[in-house]
Design a protein around this motif. Structure first.
Motif, PDB file in Angstrom:
ATOM      1  N   ARG A 166     -37.524 -12.800  -3.033  1.00  0.00           N
ATOM      2  CA  ARG A 166     -36.562 -12.927  -1.948  1.00  0.00           C
ATOM      3  C   ARG A 166     -34.990 -12.516  -2.184  1.00  0.00           C
ATOM      4  O   ARG A 166     -34.155 -12.344  -1.092  1.00  0.00           O
ATOM      5  CB  ARG A 166     -36.292 -14.476  -1.680  1.00  0.00           C
ATOM      6  N   PHE A 167     -34.597 -12.341  -3.456  1.00  0.00           N
ATOM      7  CA  PHE A 167     -33.252 -11.981  -3.673  1.00  0.00           C
ATOM      8  C   PHE A 167     -33.074 -10.432  -4.516  1.00  0.00           C
ATOM      9  O   PHE A 167     -32.011 -10.380  -5.085  1.00  0.00           O
ATOM     10  CB  PHE A 167     -32.798 -12.989  -4.673  1.00  0.00           C
ATOM     11  N   LYS A 168     -34.213  -9.763  -3.888  1.00  0.00           N
ATOM     12  CA  LYS A 168     -33.885  -8.294  -4.335  1.00  0.00           C
ATOM     13  C   LYS A 168     -32.744  -7.908  -3.186  1.00  0.00           C
ATOM     14  O   LYS A 168     -32.283  -8.397  -2.132  1.00  0.00           O
ATOM     15  CB  LYS A 168     -35.045  -7.478  -3.742  1.00  0.00           C
ATOM     16  N   GLU A 169     -31.879  -6.824  -3.782  1.00  0.00           N
ATOM     17  CA  GLU A 169     -30.584  -6.381  -2.876  1.00  0.00           C
ATOM     18  C   GLU A 169     -31.008  -6.113  -1.522  1.00  0.00           C
ATOM     19  O   GLU A 169     -30.387  -6.693  -0.684  1.00  0.00           O
ATOM     20  CB  GLU A 169     -30.252  -5.137  -3.402  1.00  0.00           C
ATOM     21  N   SER A 170     -32.167  -5.462  -1.073  1.00  0.00           N
ATOM     22  CA  SER A 170     -32.648  -5.265   0.159  1.00  0.00           C
ATOM     23  C   SER A 170     -32.844  -6.445   0.888  1.00  0.00           C
ATOM     24  O   SER A 170     -32.374  -6.504   2.060  1.00  0.00           O
ATOM     25  CB  SER A 170     -33.708  -4.144   0.183  1.00  0.00           C
ATOM     26  N   ALA A 171     -33.474  -7.193   0.334  1.00  0.00           N
ATOM     27  CA  ALA A 171     -33.874  -8.469   1.140  1.00  0.00           C
ATOM     28  C   ALA A 171     -32.789  -9.299   1.436  1.00  0.00           C
ATOM     29  O   ALA A 171     -32.516  -9.984   2.366  1.00  0.00           O
ATOM     30  CB  ALA A 171     -34.846  -9.222   0.146  1.00  0.00           C
ATOM     31  N   VAL A 172     -31.704  -9.606   0.334  1.00  0.00           N
ATOM     32  CA  VAL A 172     -30.351 -10.148   0.555  1.00  0.00           C
ATOM     33  C   VAL A 172     -29.327  -9.470   1.633  1.00  0.00           C
ATOM     34  O   VAL A 172     -28.856 -10.298   2.612  1.00  0.00           O
ATOM     35  CB  VAL A 172     -29.616 -10.263  -0.695  1.00  0.00           C
ATOM     36  N   ALA A 173     -29.307  -7.926   1.693  1.00  0.00           N
ATOM     37  CA  ALA A 173     -28.800  -7.551   2.694  1.00  0.00           C
ATOM     38  C   ALA A 173     -29.345  -7.624   4.445  1.00  0.00           C
ATOM     39  O   ALA A 173     -28.478  -7.717   5.227  1.00  0.00           O
ATOM     40  CB  ALA A 173     -28.634  -6.185   2.474  1.00  0.00           C
ATOM     41  N   ALA A 174     -30.348  -8.105   4.303  1.00  0.00           N
ATOM     42  CA  ALA A 174     -31.097  -8.281   5.439  1.00  0.00           C
ATOM     43  C   ALA A 174     -30.911  -9.545   6.082  1.00  0.00           C
ATOM     44  O   ALA A 174     -31.150  -9.966   7.354  1.00  0.00           O
ATOM     45  CB  ALA A 174     -32.706  -7.871   5.579  1.00  0.00           C
ATOM     46  N   LYS A 175     -30.551 -10.452   5.413  1.00  0.00           N
ATOM     47  CA  LYS A 175     -30.495 -11.928   5.738  1.00  0.00           C
ATOM     48  C   LYS A 175     -28.876 -12.171   6.211  1.00  0.00           C
ATOM     49  O   LYS A 175     -28.006 -11.445   5.724  1.00  0.00           O
ATOM     50  CB  LYS A 175     -30.948 -12.927   4.746  1.00  0.00           C
ATOM     51  N   HIS A 176     -28.872 -13.126   7.162  1.00  0.00           N
ATOM     52  CA  HIS A 176     -27.557 -13.586   7.433  1.00  0.00           C
ATOM     53  C   HIS A 176     -26.884 -14.616   6.238  1.00  0.00           C
ATOM     54  O   HIS A 176     -27.612 -15.405   5.788  1.00  0.00           O
ATOM     55  CB  HIS A 176     -27.386 -14.807   8.536  1.00  0.00           C
ATOM     56  N   PRO A 177     -25.678 -14.033   5.940  1.00  0.00           N
ATOM     57  CA  PRO A 177     -25.170 -14.975   4.778  1.00  0.00           C
ATOM     58  C   PRO A 177     -24.989 -16.336   4.877  1.00  0.00           C
ATOM     59  O   PRO A 177     -24.934 -17.157   3.535  1.00  0.00           O
ATOM     60  CB  PRO A 177     -23.636 -14.279   4.709  1.00  0.00           C
ATOM     61  N   MET A 178     -24.959 -16.994   5.929  1.00  0.00           N
ATOM     62  CA  MET A 178     -25.118 -18.569   6.032  1.00  0.00           C
ATOM     63  C   MET A 178     -26.539 -19.072   6.004  1.00  0.00           C
ATOM     64  O   MET A 178     -26.724 -20.176   6.156  1.00  0.00           O
ATOM     65  CB  MET A 178     -24.484 -18.912   7.382  1.00  0.00           C
ATOM     66  N   HIS A 179     -27.428 -18.110   5.564  1.00  0.00           N
ATOM     67  CA  HIS A 179     -28.968 -18.703   5.332  1.00  0.00           C
ATOM     68  C   HIS A 179     -28.993 -19.049   3.709  1.00  0.00           C
ATOM     69  O   HIS A 179     -30.194 -19.602   3.592  1.00  0.00           O
ATOM     70  CB  HIS A 179     -29.885 -17.665   5.695  1.00  0.00           C
ATOM     71  N   TYR A 180     -27.994 -19.061   3.132  1.00  0.00           N
ATOM     72  CA  TYR A 180     -27.887 -19.230   1.661  1.00  0.00           C
ATOM     73  C   TYR A 180     -26.837 -20.183   1.250  1.00  0.00           C
ATOM     74  O   TYR A 180     -25.897 -19.547   1.205  1.00  0.00           O
ATOM     75  CB  TYR A 180     -28.387 -18.038   0.915  1.00  0.00           C
ATOM     76  N   LEU A 181     -26.752 -21.364   1.025  1.00  0.00           N
ATOM     77  CA  LEU A 181     -25.836 -22.180   0.802  1.00  0.00           C
ATOM     78  C   LEU A 181     -25.918 -23.098  -0.398  1.00  0.00           C
ATOM     79  O   LEU A 181     -25.247 -24.223   0.090  1.00  0.00           O
ATOM     80  CB  LEU A 181     -25.322 -22.726   2.371  1.00  0.00           C
ATOM     81  N   PRO A 182     -26.088 -23.013  -1.346  1.00  0.00           N
ATOM     82  CA  PRO A 182     -26.136 -23.665  -2.315  1.00  0.00           C
ATOM     83  C   PRO A 182     -25.076 -24.114  -2.864  1.00  0.00           C
ATOM     84  O   PRO A 182     -24.932 -25.374  -3.347  1.00  0.00           O
ATOM     85  CB  PRO A 182     -27.030 -22.871  -3.665  1.00  0.00           C
ATOM     86  N   PHE A 183     -23.918 -23.528  -2.956  1.00  0.00           N
ATOM     87  CA  PHE A 183     -22.440 -24.049  -2.966  1.00  0.00           C
ATOM     88  C   PHE A 183     -21.626 -24.200  -1.878  1.00  0.00           C
ATOM     89  O   PHE A 183     -20.448 -24.075  -1.922  1.00  0.00           O
ATOM     90  CB  PHE A 183     -21.819 -23.281  -3.932  1.00  0.00           C
ATOM     91  N   GLY A 184     -22.156 -24.241  -0.466  1.00  0.00           N
ATOM     92  CA  GLY A 184     -21.407 -24.305   0.491  1.00  0.00           C
ATOM     93  C   GLY A 184     -20.793 -22.986   0.675  1.00  0.00           C
ATOM     94  O   GLY A 184     -21.170 -21.895   0.183  1.00  0.00           O
ATOM     95  N   ASP A 185     -19.585 -22.666   1.615  1.00  0.00           N
ATOM     96  CA  ASP A 185     -19.107 -21.551   1.904  1.00  0.00           C
ATOM     97  C   ASP A 185     -17.606 -21.880   2.362  1.00  0.00           C
ATOM     98  O   ASP A 185     -17.242 -22.989   2.817  1.00  0.00           O
ATOM     99  CB  ASP A 185     -19.805 -20.739   2.846  1.00  0.00           C
ATOM    100  N   GLY A 186     -16.991 -20.699   2.260  1.00  0.00           N
ATOM    101  CA  GLY A 186     -15.386 -20.906   2.878  1.00  0.00           C
ATOM    102  C   GLY A 186     -14.451 -21.756   1.825  1.00  0.00           C
ATOM    103  O   GLY A 186     -14.687 -21.795   0.601  1.00  0.00           O
ATOM    104  N   ILE A 229     -32.289 -25.608   6.045  1.00  0.00           N
ATOM    105  CA  ILE A 229     -32.044 -23.929   6.125  1.00  0.00           C
ATOM    106  C   ILE A 229     -32.958 -23.349   5.116  1.00  0.00           C
ATOM    107  O   ILE A 229     -33.623 -22.276   5.211  1.00  0.00           O
ATOM    108  CB  ILE A 229     -30.592 -23.694   6.194  1.00  0.00           C
ATOM    109  N   HIS A 230     -32.811 -23.906   3.748  1.00  0.00           N
ATOM    110  CA  HIS A 230     -33.315 -23.303   2.754  1.00  0.00           C
ATOM    111  C   HIS A 230     -34.809 -23.137   2.766  1.00  0.00           C
ATOM    112  O   HIS A 230     -35.569 -22.410   2.159  1.00  0.00           O
ATOM    113  CB  HIS A 230     -32.658 -23.522   1.473  1.00  0.00           C
ATOM    114  N   ARG A 231     -35.690 -24.211   3.462  1.00  0.00           N
ATOM    115  CA  ARG A 231     -36.704 -24.376   3.645  1.00  0.00           C
ATOM    116  C   ARG A 231     -37.699 -23.919   4.897  1.00  0.00           C
ATOM    117  O   ARG A 231     -38.529 -24.123   5.372  1.00  0.00           O
ATOM    118  CB  ARG A 231     -37.254 -25.870   3.123  1.00  0.00           C
ATOM    119  N   ASP A 232     -36.577 -23.132   5.640  1.00  0.00           N
ATOM    120  CA  ASP A 232     -36.980 -22.819   6.978  1.00  0.00           C
ATOM    121  C   ASP A 232     -37.965 -21.751   7.111  1.00  0.00           C
ATOM    122  O   ASP A 232     -37.672 -20.716   6.331  1.00  0.00           O
ATOM    123  CB  ASP A 232     -35.917 -22.728   7.808  1.00  0.00           C
ATOM    124  N   PRO A 233     -39.211 -21.796   7.421  1.00  0.00           N
ATOM    125  CA  PRO A 233     -40.372 -20.615   7.185  1.00  0.00           C
ATOM    126  C   PRO A 233     -39.915 -19.267   7.921  1.00  0.00           C
ATOM    127  O   PRO A 233     -40.197 -18.454   7.787  1.00  0.00           O
ATOM    128  CB  PRO A 233     -41.538 -21.262   7.823  1.00  0.00           C
TER     129      PRO A 233
END
Length: 276
Positions: free
Chosen positions: A249-269, A232-236
């Motif tokens: 990639r981790f500017k506030e605007s760029a993060v807001a535009a992405k699905h939260p499950m597209h970044y999972l270095p520590f999992g979720d839930g 997922i993290h390497r998906d072009p």
């Protein structure tokens, strides 16, 4: 030359030992540290560890059963003695320190906070998980961040300037709240964890039948799910030019535009990594 992975591991050993147990391990010195040795053994790529993990994944119930039958290993004995000795020492000397051991002591004194039996094994397990999760993920992130900064002088300069700026603003008093405001530092570590997630695959078990309406696909209850974090993290399609180290990639605007499950270095839930 400096083996930066080892330096980072020694540093986080000292930090986590202090935050968890309130002890000085002096792992950054040349002296032997038992905490550092245990970290090496636990995360080492040896055949014994690989077989152990594979056995646990393939035969979880049998693996758990063997835990009650086989004698305790050196790591278990060390952590059990360390935790219980520290708790006893603090109670005897009326020592209060804002760390993880103090939290465990509070749970012992107020078992009504948790609807489970607070056995010695339970308390030791919490300290062990906190130490291992915080030590390994942090040292890996620091080492790989330093590697990327060495490859990208422009980012290194930006980060160094931000650190100097905040040093002036805080008069050299590094507080957690101030560090969290450092946008470039935050982006450097987030992009590092995107490229090098500590756990490449997250395993879960479905607790109920679930249907993806748009795919017309149903996942039955009790199905084991493997979530490919690295892929997922390497998906072009999600991160253009994924091999490039790009903190924008981790500017506030760029993060807001992405699905939260597209970044999972520590999992979720509720089962996300305590090392976060």
């Amino acid at each position: 030359c400096i083996e930066v992975r080892e330096v980072a591991a020694r540093f986080t050993t000292d930090v986590i030992a202090s935050c968890t147990f309130g002890v000085e391990t002096n792992a950054m010195s040349k002296a032997q540290s038992r905490f550092r040795e245990i970290g090496k053994e636990f995360f080492g790529p040896g055949l014994k560890q690989v077989l152990k993990h594979r056995f646990r994944e393939g035969f979880p119930r049998f693996y758990t059963l063997l835990g009650y039958v086989l004698p305790k290993d050196d790591t278990t004995i060390f952590f059990t003695n360390a935790v219980m000795d520290m708790i006893e020492h603090r109670r005897k000397n009326n020592i209060v320190r804002p760390d993880f051991i103090n939290t465990l002591m509070d749970l012992q004194d107020h078992p009504e906070k948790m609807n489970i039996e607070l056995t010695t094994s339970f308390l030791v397990a919490q300290a062990f998980v906190f130490f291992m999760a915080g030590f390994e993920t942090s040292s890996s992130a620091i080492a790989t961040a330093l590697y990327e900064l060495a490859q990208h002088q422009d980012v290194q300069d930006k980060l160094r300037n931000e650190i100097r700026e905040y040093y002036e603003l805080t008069n050299g008093e590094w507080q957690y709240e101030n560090i969290k405001k450092m946008a470039i530092l935050d982006a450097v570590f987030k992009e590092t964890l995107r490229k090098y997630p500590p756990v490449t695959v997250i395993m879960r078990k479905c607790t109920e039948d679930y249907t993806f309406e748009n795919l017309k696909l149903t996942v039955p209850k009790d199905t084991r799910i493997f979530i490919p974090v690295y892929a997922i993290h390497r998906d072009p399609d999600i991160y253009p030019n994924p091999e490039v180290f790009d903190i924008d990639r981790f500017k506030e605007s760029a993060v807001a535009a992405k699905h939260p499950m597209h970044y999972l270095p520590f999992g979720d839930g509720p089962r996300n990594c305590i090392g976060a």
